[in-house]
Design a protein around this motif. Structure first.
Motif, PDB file in Angstrom:
ATOM      1  N   ASP A  40      44.911  14.618  27.831  1.00 55.14           N
ATOM      2  CA  ASP A  40      43.975  13.585  27.375  1.00 55.14           C
ATOM      3  C   ASP A  40      44.576  13.035  26.084  1.00 55.14           C
ATOM      4  O   ASP A  40      44.376  13.594  25.006  1.00 55.14           O
ATOM      5  CB  ASP A  40      42.608  14.223  27.146  1.00 55.14           C
ATOM      6  CG  ASP A  40      41.577  13.268  26.576  1.00 55.14           C
ATOM      7  OD1 ASP A  40      41.927  12.131  26.200  1.00 55.14           O
ATOM      8  OD2 ASP A  40      40.403  13.671  26.482  1.00 55.14           O
ATOM      9  N   MET A  41      45.346  11.976  26.191  1.00 51.70           N
ATOM     10  CA  MET A  41      46.156  11.484  25.082  1.00 51.70           C
ATOM     11  C   MET A  41      45.340  10.991  23.880  1.00 51.70           C
ATOM     12  O   MET A  41      45.664  11.337  22.754  1.00 51.70           O
ATOM     13  CB  MET A  41      47.125  10.406  25.573  1.00 51.70           C
ATOM     14  CG  MET A  41      48.046  10.890  26.697  1.00 51.70           C
ATOM     15  SD  MET A  41      48.944  12.415  26.334  1.00 51.70           S
ATOM     16  CE  MET A  41      50.255  11.749  25.324  1.00 51.70           C
ATOM     17  N   LEU A  86      44.256  16.397  23.609  1.00 52.27           N
ATOM     18  CA  LEU A  86      43.856  17.612  24.322  1.00 52.27           C
ATOM     19  C   LEU A  86      44.771  17.827  25.520  1.00 52.27           C
ATOM     20  O   LEU A  86      45.093  16.877  26.239  1.00 52.27           O
ATOM     21  CB  LEU A  86      42.414  17.498  24.814  1.00 52.27           C
ATOM     22  CG  LEU A  86      41.331  17.372  23.752  1.00 52.27           C
ATOM     23  CD1 LEU A  86      39.982  17.069  24.401  1.00 52.27           C
ATOM     24  CD2 LEU A  86      41.249  18.645  22.924  1.00 52.27           C
ATOM     25  N   THR A  87      45.183  19.083  25.714  1.00 52.53           N
ATOM     26  CA  THR A  87      45.987  19.447  26.869  1.00 52.53           C
ATOM     27  C   THR A  87      45.268  20.545  27.634  1.00 52.53           C
ATOM     28  O   THR A  87      44.820  21.527  27.046  1.00 52.53           O
ATOM     29  CB  THR A  87      47.388  19.920  26.440  1.00 52.53           C
ATOM     30  OG1 THR A  87      48.080  18.824  25.846  1.00 52.53           O
ATOM     31  CG2 THR A  87      48.195  20.430  27.630  1.00 52.53           C
ATOM     32  N   PHE A  88      45.146  20.345  28.942  1.00 49.16           N
ATOM     33  CA  PHE A  88      44.505  21.311  29.824  1.00 49.16           C
ATOM     34  C   PHE A  88      45.555  21.882  30.757  1.00 49.16           C
ATOM     35  O   PHE A  88      46.352  21.133  31.327  1.00 49.16           O
ATOM     36  CB  PHE A  88      43.384  20.630  30.633  1.00 49.16           C
ATOM     37  CG  PHE A  88      42.358  19.959  29.766  1.00 49.16           C
ATOM     38  CD1 PHE A  88      41.309  20.685  29.222  1.00 49.16           C
ATOM     39  CD2 PHE A  88      42.447  18.602  29.473  1.00 49.16           C
ATOM     40  CE1 PHE A  88      40.361  20.073  28.413  1.00 49.16           C
ATOM     41  CE2 PHE A  88      41.506  17.973  28.666  1.00 49.16           C
ATOM     42  CZ  PHE A  88      40.464  18.715  28.131  1.00 49.16           C
ATOM     43  N   PRO A 112      38.818   0.699  29.993  1.00 50.43           N
ATOM     44  CA  PRO A 112      40.190   0.424  30.410  1.00 50.43           C
ATOM     45  C   PRO A 112      41.071   1.646  30.159  1.00 50.43           C
ATOM     46  O   PRO A 112      40.963   2.302  29.120  1.00 50.43           O
ATOM     47  CB  PRO A 112      40.618  -0.759  29.530  1.00 50.43           C
ATOM     48  CG  PRO A 112      39.566  -0.949  28.509  1.00 50.43           C
ATOM     49  CD  PRO A 112      38.394  -0.111  28.859  1.00 50.43           C
ATOM     50  N   THR A 113      41.931   1.933  31.146  1.00 47.24           N
ATOM     51  CA  THR A 113      42.731   3.152  31.108  1.00 47.24           C
ATOM     52  C   THR A 113      44.087   2.909  31.760  1.00 47.24           C
ATOM     53  O   THR A 113      44.204   2.100  32.680  1.00 47.24           O
ATOM     54  CB  THR A 113      41.992   4.284  31.869  1.00 47.24           C
ATOM     55  OG1 THR A 113      40.684   4.430  31.319  1.00 47.24           O
ATOM     56  CG2 THR A 113      42.717   5.606  31.797  1.00 47.24           C
ATOM     57  N   PHE A 129      50.029  14.960  33.869  1.00 49.51           N
ATOM     58  CA  PHE A 129      49.151  13.808  34.028  1.00 49.51           C
ATOM     59  C   PHE A 129      48.735  13.403  32.626  1.00 49.51           C
ATOM     60  O   PHE A 129      48.061  14.154  31.926  1.00 49.51           O
ATOM     61  CB  PHE A 129      47.951  14.206  34.893  1.00 49.51           C
ATOM     62  CG  PHE A 129      46.765  13.274  34.817  1.00 49.51           C
ATOM     63  CD1 PHE A 129      46.902  11.899  34.729  1.00 49.51           C
ATOM     64  CD2 PHE A 129      45.485  13.794  34.860  1.00 49.51           C
ATOM     65  CE1 PHE A 129      45.795  11.064  34.664  1.00 49.51           C
ATOM     66  CE2 PHE A 129      44.367  12.970  34.802  1.00 49.51           C
ATOM     67  CZ  PHE A 129      44.528  11.615  34.702  1.00 49.51           C
ATOM     68  N   ASN A 130      49.189  12.234  32.191  1.00 46.77           N
ATOM     69  CA  ASN A 130      48.878  11.723  30.858  1.00 46.77           C
ATOM     70  C   ASN A 130      47.885  10.576  30.996  1.00 46.77           C
ATOM     71  O   ASN A 130      48.212   9.527  31.534  1.00 46.77           O
ATOM     72  CB  ASN A 130      50.138  11.220  30.155  1.00 46.77           C
ATOM     73  CG  ASN A 130      51.160  12.322  29.971  1.00 46.77           C
ATOM     74  OD1 ASN A 130      50.816  13.491  29.847  1.00 46.77           O
ATOM     75  ND2 ASN A 130      52.428  11.960  29.975  1.00 46.77           N
ATOM     76  N   CYS A 131      46.667  10.813  30.507  1.00 45.61           N
ATOM     77  CA  CYS A 131      45.591   9.830  30.602  1.00 45.61           C
ATOM     78  C   CYS A 131      45.434   9.130  29.256  1.00 45.61           C
ATOM     79  O   CYS A 131      45.127   9.770  28.252  1.00 45.61           O
ATOM     80  CB  CYS A 131      44.288  10.521  30.995  1.00 45.61           C
ATOM     81  SG  CYS A 131      42.884   9.384  31.065  1.00 45.61           S
TER      82      CYS A 131
END
Length: 153
Positions: free
Chosen positions: A37-38, A42-44, A108-109, A123-125
């Motif tokens: 979650d850029m 946060l990194t999961f 927007p993403t 996966f970089n959001c």
């Protein structure tokens, strides 16, 4: 074997509010895969990955991702999308929870998916977190920031 685009499309399907499947989503990742979650740094990893999905769906139970464009280039899939939903659950913040407002979000993403051998490696959001916060009524407290800068000088 499925194409990288097909794997990513399946990930989005499993993350929808009406079909939410955290374990299925996790199974698309490599053993050491990450969901990043850029905007929130946060990194999961591992079992945290489905928890990230269910946590968000707990706040926006009807979460939907409107896919606007998907571009697969080798082992990278770039997606432009809008995250949509209704604020029906408590939104956690460092200062406490923001109670449900019933407000709709349309954020927007851009997502970057890196795959290896048909599995998601990272996966970089990159979602516009400031837009999401404004849409649920959590606008920045500029007065406190200005005062803090004044006293620090």
């Amino acid at each position: 074997m499925r194409s990288n685009e097909e794997v990513v499309r399946e990930a989005y399907r499993l993350a929808e509010g009406d079909t939410l499947d955290g374990p299925g989503f996790r199974a698309l990742f490599t053993e050491d895969g990450t969901f990043n979650d850029m905007p929130n740094s946060l990194t999961f990893r591992g079992d945290q990955i489905p928890q990230a999905l269910t946590g968000f769906a707990g706040v926006f139970p009807d979460v939907h991702r409107e896919l606007l464009g998907i571009h697969a280039i080798g082992d990278v899939v770039a997606v432009e999308l809008r995250i949509q939903g209704t604020h029906l659950g408590a939104f956690p913040t460092p200062a406490g929870e923001i109670g449900p407002t019933g407000n709709r979000i349309d954020v927007p993403t851009a997502d970057l998916w890196h795959l290896r051998d048909g599995k998601i490696e990272s996966f970089n959001c990159y979602n516009a977190a400031n837009v999401l916060l404004a849409q649920i009524g959590a606008t920045p407290d500029f007065e406190s920031a200005i005062e803090a800068a004044r006293t620090a000088a």
